[in-house]
Design an enzyme around this catalytic site. Structure first.
Site: not given
Ligand code: ZN
Length: 288
Positions: A84-85, A106, A179, A206, A208, A228, A230-231
Site C-alpha cells: 500500500d502506498h 504512489d 482516517g 482510499h 474507506g 481500502n 485501515n482505521t
Molecule cells: Zn491510502
C-alpha cells in the site's frame, strides 16, 4: 498461493461490488482478516503500508506469514498481498522480489509526467512477475503512516495518462481522506463514473473508513471496485484491548497471557468489523 488483483477486481467491477483491502499489522490481524473472509467466501486484499512492513520485519517476513497462514488455515479464497502506498520504484520491486503479487506505486506527490514515467517502470517489472499495479493521481487527504496530503481531485487527463501505462487499478482521488473525515465527505461520484468508463479500469477508494455507508454504496455503483479499510480495524482492536484492561482482566489469574489480552475482545472486534465491510461491499460469496 498468493494471487494478483486483476481478476478479482475486474470481476468486482463487472458485478458492481467491491473487494476490501484490509490493512494488516501483525499475525493476529492477518489471521482475523483471513478467517473472516474465508468464512464469508469473500476474495481479499491484505494491505501493508511501508510503515507496517518495517514494523513486521520486512517483505519476506510478511510473505512467509501470509502463505503459512493460508496453508495452515486451509484458506481457499483468492488472497492478494498488496504493498500500500509504495513510495519508490525500488520498494515496489523489492516487494515483488519477495513474493508480493500486487503493489501500489504512489506517485501522487510527483508531477504527472514523472508519476507516469515511474509508474510505467513499476508496471514493466510487475508484468514480468504476473503482479498487479495500482497507481494514484490526485491526492487523498489526511495522514496515513506519515504520507500526508490535502484533498486534490484527480483530473480526467491525468487518469487517462496514467491508465495508458498498463496499470491494473486506479486510485483517482475524488475527495476521500485517510482516517476520519472532518465534516461530511464530498465525493466526486460523477467523476468516478466518467473516469471508470474512460479508463476501463477498476477504481480504488482510499480512506474507506470515514465514509458513510450510503456513500460507499453509491461509490461502488459509480465504479469503485477496491475499497481500502485501515482505521476502523485499528479502532476495533484498540477498543477490545481497552475493555480488557479496564475490566482488569490482565490482573486476574493468568490474564496477562498475550493470547488472552488480544484474544478475548480485540480479535473478535476485528473480525466483526471485517464482516460488516464484506456485507457492505457486497463481497460475500464472491470467491470463486
Ligand atoms: Zn491510502
Amino acid at each position: 498461493m498468493l494471487s494478483n488483483a486483476k481478476k478479482i477486481l475486474n470481476d468486482a467491477k463487472k458485478g458492481k461490488y467491491a473487494v476490501g483491502q484490509y490493512n494488516i499489522n501483525n499475525l493476529e490481524w492477518t489471521k482475523a482478516v483471513l478467517e473472516t473472509c474465508q468464512e464469508m467466501k469473500a476474495p481479499v486484499i491484505l494491505g501493508t503500508s511501508e510503515g507496517a512492513v518495517k514494523y513486521m520485519g520486512g517483505f519476506h517476513a510478511i510473505v512467509g506469514m501470509v502463505e503459512g497462514l493460508m496453508k495452515d488455515l486451509k484458506i481457499t479464497i483468492p488472497v492478494v498481498l498488496h504493498l500500500d502506498h509504495g513510495q519508490s520504484v525500488e520498494n515496489c520491486k523489492k516487494a515483488i522480489d519477495a513474493g508480493y503479487k500486487s503493489v501500489m506505486f504512489d506517485g501522487s506527490s510527483l508531477n504527472i509526467k514523472e508519476n507516469v514515467l515511474k509508474t510505467k517502470e513499476v508496471v514493466e517489472y510487475a508484468n514480468k512477475h504476473q503482479a498487479s499495479v495500482e497507481a494514484e493521481v490526485g491526492t487523498v487527504g489526511g495522514n496515513e503512516d506519515g504520507v500526508v496530503g490535502g484533498i486534490n481531485y484527480a483530473s480526467l487527463s491525468e487518469c487517462e495518462s496514467i491508465a495508458a501505462t498498463g496499470i491494473t487499478m486506479l486510485a483517482a482521488s475524488l475527495g476521500s481522506v485517510h482516517g476520519h473525515y472532518v465534516g461530511k465527505p464530498k465525493l466526486g461520484f460523477k467523476e468516478m463514473e466518467i473516469y471508470a468508463k474512460a479508463t476501463n479500469l477498476p477504481l480504488v477508494l482510499h480512506g474507506g473508513s470515514g465514509i458513510p455507508n450510503e456513500q460507499i454504496t453509491k461509490a461502488i455503483a459509480a465504479g469503485e471496485a477496491k475499497i481500502n479499510v485501515n482505521t476502523e480495524i485499528q479502532e476495533a482492536f484498540a477498543k477490545g484491548i481497552r475493555r480488557y484492561i479496564e475490566e482488569k482482566l490482565d490482573q486476574k489469574g493468568m490474564g496477562y497471557d498475550p493470547r488472552k489480552i488480544i484474544g478475548t475482545y480485540a480479535y473478535k472486534n476485528m473480525k466483526d468489523t471485517v464482516a460488516e465491510k464484506i456485507t457492505l461491499f457486497g463481497t460475500k460469496n464472491k470467491a470463486k
